[in-house]
Design a protein around this motif. Structure first.
Motif, PDB file in Angstrom:
ATOM      1  N   GLN A 180       0.847  -1.192   0.000  1.00  0.00           N
ATOM      2  CA  GLN A 180       0.000   0.000   0.000  1.00  0.00           C
ATOM      3  C   GLN A 180       0.879   1.237   0.000  1.00  0.00           C
ATOM      4  OE1 GLN A 180      -2.450   0.299   3.493  1.00  0.00           O
ATOM      5  NE2 GLN A 180      -3.767   1.880   2.629  1.00  0.00           N
ATOM      6  N   THR A 195     -17.017  -2.789   2.352  1.00  0.00           N
ATOM      7  CA  THR A 195     -15.715  -2.302   2.811  1.00  0.00           C
ATOM      8  C   THR A 195     -14.724  -3.441   3.011  1.00  0.00           C
ATOM      9  OG1 THR A 195     -16.253  -2.474   5.175  1.00  0.00           O
ATOM     10  CG2 THR A 195     -16.841  -0.409   4.059  1.00  0.00           C
ATOM     11  N   GLU A 209      -8.338   0.243  10.003  1.00  0.00           N
ATOM     12  CA  GLU A 209      -8.391   1.110   8.828  1.00  0.00           C
ATOM     13  C   GLU A 209      -9.500   0.562   7.933  1.00  0.00           C
ATOM     14  OE1 GLU A 209      -4.435   1.527   7.050  1.00  0.00           O
ATOM     15  OE2 GLU A 209      -3.632   0.739   8.931  1.00  0.00           O
ATOM     16  N   MET A 211     -11.695   0.788   4.490  1.00  0.00           N
ATOM     17  CA  MET A 211     -11.667   1.333   3.131  1.00  0.00           C
ATOM     18  C   MET A 211     -12.849   0.794   2.336  1.00  0.00           C
ATOM     19  SD  MET A 211      -7.595   0.936   2.167  1.00  0.00           S
ATOM     20  CE  MET A 211      -7.798   1.896   0.647  1.00  0.00           C
ATOM     21  N   ASP A 212     -13.384   1.619   1.443  1.00  0.00           N
ATOM     22  CA  ASP A 212     -14.376   1.127   0.495  1.00  0.00           C
ATOM     23  C   ASP A 212     -13.737   0.025  -0.336  1.00  0.00           C
ATOM     24  OD1 ASP A 212     -16.220   2.964   1.361  1.00  0.00           O
ATOM     25  OD2 ASP A 212     -15.720   4.443  -0.187  1.00  0.00           O
ATOM     26  N   ARG A 213     -14.531  -0.977  -0.702  1.00  0.00           N
ATOM     27  CA  ARG A 213     -13.974  -2.096  -1.469  1.00  0.00           C
ATOM     28  C   ARG A 213     -13.312  -1.612  -2.760  1.00  0.00           C
ATOM     29  NH1 ARG A 213     -15.944  -7.394   0.086  1.00  0.00           N
ATOM     30  NH2 ARG A 213     -15.272  -8.143  -1.954  1.00  0.00           N
ATOM     31  N   ASP A 215     -11.982   1.372  -3.382  1.00  0.00           N
ATOM     32  CA  ASP A 215     -10.732   2.059  -3.059  1.00  0.00           C
ATOM     33  C   ASP A 215      -9.649   1.063  -2.656  1.00  0.00           C
ATOM     34  OD1 ASP A 215     -11.829   4.504  -3.585  1.00  0.00           O
ATOM     35  OD2 ASP A 215     -12.325   4.955  -1.499  1.00  0.00           O
ATOM     36  N   PHE A 216     -10.050   0.044  -1.904  1.00  0.00           N
ATOM     37  CA  PHE A 216      -9.078  -0.965  -1.469  1.00  0.00           C
ATOM     38  C   PHE A 216      -8.441  -1.653  -2.670  1.00  0.00           C
ATOM     39  CE2 PHE A 216      -7.899  -5.316  -0.482  1.00  0.00           C
ATOM     40  CZ  PHE A 216      -7.111  -5.166   0.649  1.00  0.00           C
ATOM     41  N   ASN A 219      -6.116   0.748  -4.572  1.00  0.00           N
ATOM     42  CA  ASN A 219      -4.920   1.296  -3.930  1.00  0.00           C
ATOM     43  C   ASN A 219      -4.092   0.292  -3.133  1.00  0.00           C
ATOM     44  OD1 ASN A 219      -5.348   4.207  -4.594  1.00  0.00           O
ATOM     45  ND2 ASN A 219      -7.214   3.890  -3.411  1.00  0.00           N
TER      46      ASN A 219
END
Length: 233
Positions: A180, A195, A209, A211-213, A215-216, A219
């Protein structure tokens, strides 16, 4: 006591005897941009890798304060270093054992992408039978260094984990090596319908932490699932 990015950057810069202007020129930003980070007005930066390289510190340390300030060679890897000539002479053992390389993140990436590289100097030796018993293909096995205290008391700074790069599908509650923003991390992953939770074992100091799926997956790169770990004393 945990420090802030501002404190770590200022400390490392002064240790290198660089002014804010000089450091900015090295990494391609203004003096004002460096000052903004050091006074706490900017809590993150896209120039993290360049700053770490200029200051000769580990990007993981500069980003989060985890682990050593500078690169160190863990004793449990150092003790298993193999000289090529010696290994090649062990004809019988080569049929029974396999050397698994250490995985690092290449600092040449610099753009937030995850560029992995294998160490040419370090590795750990596993029995082929052991890997087969665990269902881990030799070609997919790598070892990764644990950095920082976020996974204590299960994993400590300097420990090494074995990772199966063939297993990248998230299974709730399992531990994975992930990449990451140029950081190679070992974390527990939990997937929900919307998420993905990146969880540390030491949750008192390192909260979840979330994260939206989308976004995950955009990123974060899942390197593989942990199948083995060492422990330093």
């Amino acid at each position: 006591m945990k420090t802030t990015l501002a404190e770590r950057l200022k400390s490392a810069r002064k240790e290198k005897s660089l002014s804010q202007k000089a450091l900015g020129e090295i990494v391609g930003v203004s003096q004002a941009a460096i000052q903004k980070i050091e006074v706490g007005k900017a809590r993150e930066t896209t120039k993290l890798t360049e700053l770490a390289r200029a200051l000769e510190v580990r990007p993981e340390w500069l980003s989060s304060g985890e682990g050593d300030m500078r690169q160190t060679e863990p004793s449990n890897i150092r003790e298993t270093r193999l000289k090529a000539g010696v290994w090649e002479d062990m004809e019988h053992d080569q049929d029974e054992y396999v050397e698994i390389p250490l995985l690092n993140v290449s600092l040449a990436a610099g753009d937030g992408s995850c560029e992995l590289e294998e160490s040419s100097e370090f590795g750990l030796v596993f029995r082929k039978y052991y890997l087969k018993k665990l269902g881990v293909p030799e070609s997919s096995a790598r070892v990764v260094r644990v950095i920082g205290q976020s996974m204590e008391p299960t994993l400590h700074d300097g420990d090494v984990v074995g990772v199966n790069m063939q297993e990248t599908t998230i299974r709730d509650g399992k531990t994975y090596a992930i990449c990451q923003a140029d950081l190679l991390r070992v974390k527990t992953l939990i997937a929900t319908p919307s998420t993905v939770i990146i969880r540390s074992i030491n949750r008192d100091e390192y909260p979840d932490e979330v994260m939206d799926r989308e976004d995950f997956h955009k990123n974060v790169k899942v390197i593989g699932k942990v199948f083995w770990s060492s422990h330093s004393w």
